[in-house]
Design a protein around this motif. Structure first.
Motif, PDB file in Angstrom:
ATOM      1  N   LEU A   7     -27.236  -6.672  15.908  1.00  0.00           N
ATOM      2  CA  LEU A   7     -27.519  -5.147  15.687  1.00  0.00           C
ATOM      3  C   LEU A   7     -28.241  -4.683  16.715  1.00  0.00           C
ATOM      4  CD1 LEU A   7     -27.725  -4.929  11.850  1.00  0.00           C
ATOM      5  CD2 LEU A   7     -25.797  -4.177  12.999  1.00  0.00           C
ATOM      6  N   SER A  40     -27.172  -2.152   8.091  1.00  0.00           N
ATOM      7  CA  SER A  40     -26.104  -1.475   9.135  1.00  0.00           C
ATOM      8  C   SER A  40     -26.224   0.123   9.100  1.00  0.00           C
ATOM      9  CB  SER A  40     -24.818  -1.684   8.891  1.00  0.00           C
ATOM     10  OG  SER A  40     -23.744  -1.066   9.810  1.00  0.00           O
ATOM     11  N   HIS A  41     -26.268   0.573   7.936  1.00  0.00           N
ATOM     12  CA  HIS A  41     -26.550   1.989   7.721  1.00  0.00           C
ATOM     13  C   HIS A  41     -28.002   2.396   8.329  1.00  0.00           C
ATOM     14  CE1 HIS A  41     -26.683   6.118   5.949  1.00  0.00           C
ATOM     15  NE2 HIS A  41     -27.862   5.718   5.458  1.00  0.00           N
ATOM     16  N   ARG A  44     -28.022   2.149  12.161  1.00  0.00           N
ATOM     17  CA  ARG A  44     -27.222   3.205  12.738  1.00  0.00           C
ATOM     18  C   ARG A  44     -27.960   4.518  12.678  1.00  0.00           C
ATOM     19  NH1 ARG A  44     -23.029   2.433   9.944  1.00  0.00           N
ATOM     20  NH2 ARG A  44     -23.490   3.644   8.336  1.00  0.00           N
TER      21      ARG A  44
END
Length: 97
Positions: A7, A40-41, A44
Motif C-alpha cells: 500500500l 485500505s480505506h 486511502r
C-alpha cells in the motif's frame, strides 16, 4: 506487513517517507482490527486528506483523524491489558456472608 508495504509503495505523495507506514504496522493493525478493507480505506482516506491539506504525507496523527467503517470502529481490536484485572478486596461484612 507485506500488505502495508505494498500500500505504501502505491502512494504518490511528494513528502511521504517510504517505510513510515511500515513502522506503524502494529498501530494500523490495532486501528483496523486486522481487517484488510478497513486498512485500505484508512490509508486511502489519509492519502486524500494529505493531498487536500497540502502536507503530502501520511502521519500517525492523520491516521487517527480518519473515521473508519462500523466494524473496525466497534468490533475491531479491543484495548490490550498488560495484566489481568485484579478483584478488589471485599469489606469484612461482605466476607462474612
Amino acid at each position: 506487513m507485506a500488505l502495508v508495504a505494498t500500500l505504501e509503495q502505491a502512494l504518490l505523495l511528494h513528502h511521504h517517507r517510504q517505510g513510515s507506514l511500515l513502522n506503524l504496522a502494529e498501530f494500523l493493525h490495532e486501528r483496523t482490527g486486522g481487517m484488510i478493507g478497513s486498512l485500505s480505506h484508512l490509508v486511502r482516506e489519509a492519502a486524500i486528506e494529505a493531498i487536500l491539506d497540502g502536507t503530502e504525507k501520511i502521519t500517525k496523527h492523520a491516521l487517527h483523524r480518519v473515521t473508519l467503517d462500523h466494524a473496525a470502529e466497534h468490533l475491531g481490536a479491543k484495548p490490550r491489558r498488560s495484566m489481568p484485572t485484579q478483584r478488589k478486596p471485599t469489606s469484612p461484612a461482605a466476607q462474612a456472608i
